[in-house]
Design an enzyme around this catalytic site. Structure first.
Site, PDB file in Angstrom:
ATOM      1  N   CYS A  43     -51.301 -28.862 -45.990  1.00  0.00           N
ATOM      2  CA  CYS A  43     -51.370 -29.712 -46.675  1.00  0.00           C
ATOM      3  C   CYS A  43     -50.134 -31.211 -47.250  1.00  0.00           C
ATOM      4  O   CYS A  43     -49.626 -30.553 -47.300  1.00  0.00           O
ATOM      5  CB  CYS A  43     -52.351 -29.245 -47.893  1.00  0.00           C
ATOM      6  SG  CYS A  43     -53.309 -28.835 -48.018  1.00  0.00           S
ATOM      7  N   ALA A  44     -49.894 -31.620 -46.026  1.00  0.00           N
ATOM      8  CA  ALA A  44     -48.500 -31.833 -45.645  1.00  0.00           C
ATOM      9  C   ALA A  44     -48.294 -33.318 -46.174  1.00  0.00           C
ATOM     10  O   ALA A  44     -46.814 -33.421 -46.883  1.00  0.00           O
ATOM     11  CB  ALA A  44     -47.723 -32.367 -44.053  1.00  0.00           C
ATOM     12  N   GLY A  60     -45.283 -35.277 -47.662  1.00  0.00           N
ATOM     13  CA  GLY A  60     -44.484 -34.706 -46.832  1.00  0.00           C
ATOM     14  C   GLY A  60     -43.021 -34.527 -46.931  1.00  0.00           C
ATOM     15  O   GLY A  60     -41.915 -34.334 -46.414  1.00  0.00           O
ATOM     16  N   LYS A  83     -42.312 -31.554 -48.396  1.00  0.00           N
ATOM     17  CA  LYS A  83     -42.181 -29.837 -47.814  1.00  0.00           C
ATOM     18  C   LYS A  83     -42.144 -30.348 -46.102  1.00  0.00           C
ATOM     19  O   LYS A  83     -41.106 -29.674 -45.824  1.00  0.00           O
ATOM     20  CB  LYS A  83     -43.134 -28.633 -48.432  1.00  0.00           C
ATOM     21  CG  LYS A  83     -42.739 -28.768 -49.605  1.00  0.00           C
ATOM     22  CD  LYS A  83     -43.456 -27.739 -50.087  1.00  0.00           C
ATOM     23  CE  LYS A  83     -43.828 -27.956 -52.126  1.00  0.00           C
ATOM     24  NZ  LYS A  83     -43.962 -29.447 -51.978  1.00  0.00           N
ATOM     25  N   ASP A 100     -58.910 -32.622 -41.135  1.00  0.00           N
ATOM     26  CA  ASP A 100     -59.027 -31.268 -42.565  1.00  0.00           C
ATOM     27  C   ASP A 100     -58.306 -30.286 -42.299  1.00  0.00           C
ATOM     28  O   ASP A 100     -59.163 -29.760 -41.670  1.00  0.00           O
ATOM     29  CB  ASP A 100     -60.241 -31.547 -42.531  1.00  0.00           C
ATOM     30  CG  ASP A 100     -60.781 -30.630 -44.472  1.00  0.00           C
ATOM     31  OD1 ASP A 100     -60.086 -29.627 -44.695  1.00  0.00           O
ATOM     32  OD2 ASP A 100     -61.657 -30.412 -44.841  1.00  0.00           O
ATOM     33  N   CYS A 119     -47.647 -27.231 -57.449  1.00  0.00           N
ATOM     34  CA  CYS A 119     -47.142 -27.689 -58.713  1.00  0.00           C
ATOM     35  C   CYS A 119     -48.541 -26.621 -59.364  1.00  0.00           C
ATOM     36  O   CYS A 119     -47.914 -27.844 -60.688  1.00  0.00           O
ATOM     37  CB  CYS A 119     -46.852 -29.201 -58.030  1.00  0.00           C
ATOM     38  SG  CYS A 119     -45.744 -29.633 -59.220  1.00  0.00           S
TER      39      CYS A 119
HETATM   40  C1  SAM Z   1     -49.795 -31.031 -53.458  1.00  0.00           C
HETATM   41  S1  SAM Z   1     -49.896 -32.011 -52.410  1.00  0.00           S
HETATM   42  C2  SAM Z   1     -48.945 -31.544 -50.955  1.00  0.00           C
HETATM   43  C3  SAM Z   1     -47.251 -32.515 -51.048  1.00  0.00           C
HETATM   44  C4  SAM Z   1     -46.885 -31.847 -49.794  1.00  0.00           C
HETATM   45  N1  SAM Z   1     -46.894 -30.291 -49.313  1.00  0.00           N
HETATM   46  C5  SAM Z   1     -45.594 -32.178 -50.461  1.00  0.00           C
HETATM   47  O1  SAM Z   1     -44.628 -31.441 -50.217  1.00  0.00           O
HETATM   48  O2  SAM Z   1     -44.943 -33.454 -49.916  1.00  0.00           O
HETATM   49  C6  SAM Z   1     -52.028 -31.491 -51.422  1.00  0.00           C
HETATM   50  C7  SAM Z   1     -52.198 -32.404 -50.318  1.00  0.00           C
HETATM   51  O3  SAM Z   1     -53.024 -31.755 -49.410  1.00  0.00           O
HETATM   52  C8  SAM Z   1     -53.784 -33.263 -49.200  1.00  0.00           C
HETATM   53  N2  SAM Z   1     -54.937 -32.017 -48.921  1.00  0.00           N
HETATM   54  C9  SAM Z   1     -55.907 -32.383 -49.895  1.00  0.00           C
HETATM   55  N3  SAM Z   1     -57.450 -31.531 -48.912  1.00  0.00           N
HETATM   56  C10 SAM Z   1     -57.106 -31.675 -48.386  1.00  0.00           C
HETATM   57  C11 SAM Z   1     -57.653 -30.453 -46.837  1.00  0.00           C
HETATM   58  N4  SAM Z   1     -58.840 -30.473 -46.733  1.00  0.00           N
HETATM   59  N5  SAM Z   1     -57.147 -30.694 -45.567  1.00  0.00           N
HETATM   60  C12 SAM Z   1     -55.730 -31.540 -45.877  1.00  0.00           C
HETATM   61  N6  SAM Z   1     -55.138 -32.423 -46.511  1.00  0.00           N
HETATM   62  C13 SAM Z   1     -55.764 -31.545 -47.689  1.00  0.00           C
HETATM   63  C14 SAM Z   1     -53.998 -33.862 -50.514  1.00  0.00           C
HETATM   64  O4  SAM Z   1     -54.872 -35.307 -49.691  1.00  0.00           O
HETATM   65  C15 SAM Z   1     -52.463 -34.141 -50.857  1.00  0.00           C
HETATM   66  O5  SAM Z   1     -51.589 -34.793 -49.908  1.00  0.00           O
END
Ligand code: SAM
Length: 489
Positions: A308-309, A312, A314, A357, A424
């Protein structure tokens, strides 16, 4: 528990001096606004910082905007810098954080439900009440400046606003809380919600996460109403935190070896950010990403996955660590524009971004990060309007997605590999319950690894393990949760 507000502290690290009279006041004829917007340019008696704060607060309520995104544009449009920009920022963020309690006070002072006050007048009254109860602005200046604002945005409500503000000014915050909140002994959660301006369901969630300790819950709520410092992450291999701190006039972080605390200003304009030596990232986020990279592992260790990047942060830190470790990071993000942000954040690092996804990801990985989409209740101090937007009804779809993502991570991590589940949010349903349920349903043998030794030695307040919950009031970080799960070999 006394009725004292914020343990004697005030939002924004002390009462701000907003009583200045000059500095950008637009004086002149009566300035009537349309659509609740104060007029621009000459002809309005509304001073510019208050006008900026009004525009930002109104955009949050009217357009569903985010304060941290809308305010910089408003400040730029109105040419605000320095002290005036700082004052507008404090008014905006403080008013939004304190909104629940301010609304209750305005309702009591006016004898009218705030929902029945026209939105422009309501936002102006919130700003006025904030100045009266939480800043050093002299009461007469707060009242007259707010009446000027109401004249511009809701001319028909000028007399009403004047009367309400004078009533608000008749008591201080503590006296208002004593008047409008239920007794602490009768209903401590309801009391804390009013005293520290959080919805009751969030107070309850914090209290549950803190083992029912209501004094500590109060400290957590108080910290949410403080202005947090900006944290930078000095990218390993590209910058050193001590040298970066010196370069930017900041301080090295208390815990993360990469963290630098900025005294203020606009981090986006720093050379170190522009040339990719550092990025803006809460210290707690740095700690949980670094803990995943340091978790003990037997066997191959070069296939890392960030499930879930976006945007970006992390992935940027993991990518920098991957350079040193000879690893490669696959960064998955489901939202297209956020996948682009991950590309930008990881340029030049051994990171491949996949717009996909995460639940459908294939492959085999040694280390996997699931930084799950969550309510974000752990970063309320950075997102002032968020506590009023989030609802308990957000939890079921989010926790379903969290379970599915963690399930996918457990499917693609190799036997013996490690998954870091991160939110978070300290809400137990998003943390403990999601982890327990996902591990149980995965069908794989999974062990919880004690995450505490993977955080800096001597870090206090990490509890009894094996998972870790960071807190703003304990660690100065966002309230990040970390569980490390290892698939048995
Ligand atoms: C908490 S944020 C991640 C923050 C990121 N790791 C960072 O440190 O910048 C969660 C992310 O998961 C993404 N997300 C939601 N559903 C998802 C899925 N099914 N597959 C991949 N990413 C997903 C969201 O769009 C969001 O960007």
């Amino acid at each position: 528990m006394t009725g004292s507000f914020e343990g004697g502290r005030r939002s924004g690290g002390g009462r701000s001096d907003g009583g200045r009279e000059g500095g950008g006041r637009f004086s002149g004829r009566d300035g009537r606004g349309r659509d609740g917007r104060p007029p621009r340019g000459r002809g309005s008696a509304v001073d510019v910082p208050r006008r900026a704060a009004y525009e930002a607060v109104a955009a949050v309520h009217r357009d569903g905007a985010y304060a941290n995104l809308v305010l910089p544009g408003v400040l730029r449009d109105l040419g605000l810098r320095g002290r005036d920009a700082a004052f507008a920022t404090e008014l905006t963020y403080g008013t939004l954080r304190q909104e629940g309690t301010l609304d209750a006070i305005v309702a009591a002072a006016s004898g009218r439900e705030v929902a029945r006050i026209d939105p422009p007048a309501r936002d102006a009254l919130r700003l006025g009440a904030y100045q009266l109860l939480h800043t050093r602005v002299p009461a007469h200046a707060a009242v007259s400046a707010t009446v000027d604002l109401v004249k511009a945005v809701a001319p028909g409500a000028t007399g009403f606003a004047n009367a309400v503000l004078r009533e608000v000014a008749s008591r201080d915050h503590d006296a208002w809380v004593a008047q409008i909140a239920p007794g602490y002994d009768d209903d401590p959660v309801a009391y804390l919600a009013v005293a520290h301006s959080h919805p009751q369901w969030i107070v309850r969630a914090f209290a549950d996460a803190l083992g029912g300790d209501l004094d500590e819950t109060a400290r957590a709520l108080i910290e949410d109403n403080e202005r947090p410092p900006v944290h930078l992450c000095a990218r390993p291999g590209r910058a050193d935190a001590v040298e970066l701190a010196e370069e930017v006039g900041g301080l090295p972080g208390a815990f993360s070896p990469y963290a630098v605390y900025l005294p203020g200003g606009a981090p986006g304009e720093l050379d170190a950010i522009l040339d990719g030596r550092a990025h803006v990232q809460d210290e707690g986020s740095q700690l949980v990403a670094a803990a995943l990279a340091q978790a003990p592992l037997d066997g191959p260790d070069d296939r890392w996955l960030d499930l879930c990047a976006g945007p970006g942060g992390k992935a940027g830190l993991l990518g920098a660590l991957a350079v040193e470790r000879g690893a490669h990071v696959t960064a998955v993000e489901v939202t297209e524009h956020r996948a682009v942000l991950v590309e930008q954040a990881t340029r030049g690092l051994p990171v491949t971004v996949e717009h996909a996804d995460g639940r459908t990801v294939e492959g085999t990985f040694d280390r996997v990060l699931v930084d799950a989409p969550c309510t974000g209740l752990g970063s309320l101090r950075r997102r002032p309007e968020s506590r009023w937007r989030r609802q308990p009804s957000d939890l079921p779809p989010l926790t379903r997605l969290q379970r599915e993502l963690l399930g996918a991570a457990l499917r693609v991590v190799r036997p013996g590999g490690v998954v870091a589940y991160v939110t978070c949010s300290p809400h137990p349903v998003e943390t403990q319950v999601t982890v327990t349920e996902s591990a149980r349903r995965s069908g794989y043998p999974v062990d919880l690894v004690d995450a505490r030794p993977l955080l800096p030695a001597g870090m206090p307040g990490l509890g009894s393990g094996p998972t870790v919950q960071l807190w703003p009031h304990r660690h100065g970080t966002d309230a990040m949760y970390l569980a490390l799960l290892q698939r048995s070999a």
